[in-house]
Design an enzyme around this catalytic site. Structure first.
Site, short mmCIF file in Angstrom:
data_model
loop_
_atom_site.label_atom_id
_atom_site.label_comp_id
_atom_site.label_asym_id
_atom_site.label_seq_id
_atom_site.Cartn_x
_atom_site.Cartn_y
_atom_site.Cartn_z
N GLU A 147 -1.70 -0.62 -2.71
CA GLU A 147 -2.62 0.52 -2.62
C GLU A 147 -1.99 1.79 -3.20
OE1 GLU A 147 -0.75 -0.61 -0.32
OE2 GLU A 147 -0.06 0.98 1.03
N CYS A 152 2.87 -5.29 3.86
CA CYS A 152 4.09 -4.75 4.47
C CYS A 152 4.06 -4.86 6.01
CB CYS A 152 4.30 -3.34 3.97
SG CYS A 152 6.02 -2.91 3.89
N HIS A 191 3.29 -2.64 -1.54
CA HIS A 191 2.14 -1.75 -1.32
C HIS A 191 1.23 -1.67 -2.55
CE1 HIS A 191 3.22 0.27 2.52
NE2 HIS A 191 4.42 -0.18 2.19
#
Ligand code: GLN
Length: 186
Positions: free
Chosen positions: A170, A78, A168
């Site tokens: 994560e 990102c 994302h």
């Protein structure tokens, strides 16, 4: 392996947890000295303008750029992908600029600013992708491998030692992207 996670702003803790979950060491990068002895680097999401300003202020921009140019395996998500891109659409700003793509910031506009979707990623398979005020890749130069597209827009790409993602990984609890990244480190 020792993986540095840029920790000046944004969603860095979640990346650290992912790296630790798969049995490796995460090092928070807050100043130049932290850049010693890394096997890989993660540039997290957040706010690319702020991150870029902080990298300059902390005098890390040039070192990070040199390390990536010299082959340091790098995963950027990102805002991190925006930092890495050689061109930002409608903007003359270049931050690290080592990934030969044109990135469009906040590409999904206001209404669709955050969403989750599933799509296939090369080398990994179907993956849940979380987009938050995300960019997408408008254009890639020769030699850039497109890893994933959503609605005909490129959302993941790889160029030599650099992997850039619009979304994302994560935040999903799915460690496959981090595992793939680590598998690319010799
Ligand atoms: N919109 C942010 C930017 O342009 C990126 C958002 C994110 O990292 N989730 O920097």
């Amino acid at each position: 392996m020792k993986i540095g996670v840029l920790a000046v702003q944004g969603a860095f803790i979640e990346h650290e947890h992912m790296i630790e979950e798969i049995g490796h060491t995460a090092i928070e990068i807050r100043q130049r000295d932290d850049l010693e002895g890394l096997d890989g680097l993660i540039l997290p999401g957040g706010e690319s303008t702020v991150q870029g300003q902080l990298l300059n202020k902390l005098d890390m921009m040039k070192d990070i750029k040199n390390m990536i140019s010299n082959g340091l395996p790098t995963l950027a998500t990102c805002a991190g992908l925006i930092l890495l891109s050689e061109h930002i659409a409608d903007d003359d700003t270049v931050h690290i600029g080592t990934l030969p793509v044109t990135i469009k910031r906040n590409a999904y506009g206001r209404q669709l600013s955050s969403f989750v979707t599933n799509a296939d990623i090369k080398h990994i398979g179907n993956y849940p992708m979380t987009f938050i005020r995300a960019p997408y890749i408008e254009n890639v130069s020769d030699g850039v491998e497109v890893l994933a597209s959503v609605d005909n827009h490129i959302v993941a790409a790889k160029y030599n030692n650099q992997i850039g993602l619009s979304f994302h990984p994560e935040l999903t609890g799915d460690t496959r992207i981090h595992e793939y990244f680590l598998s690319t480190i010799k």
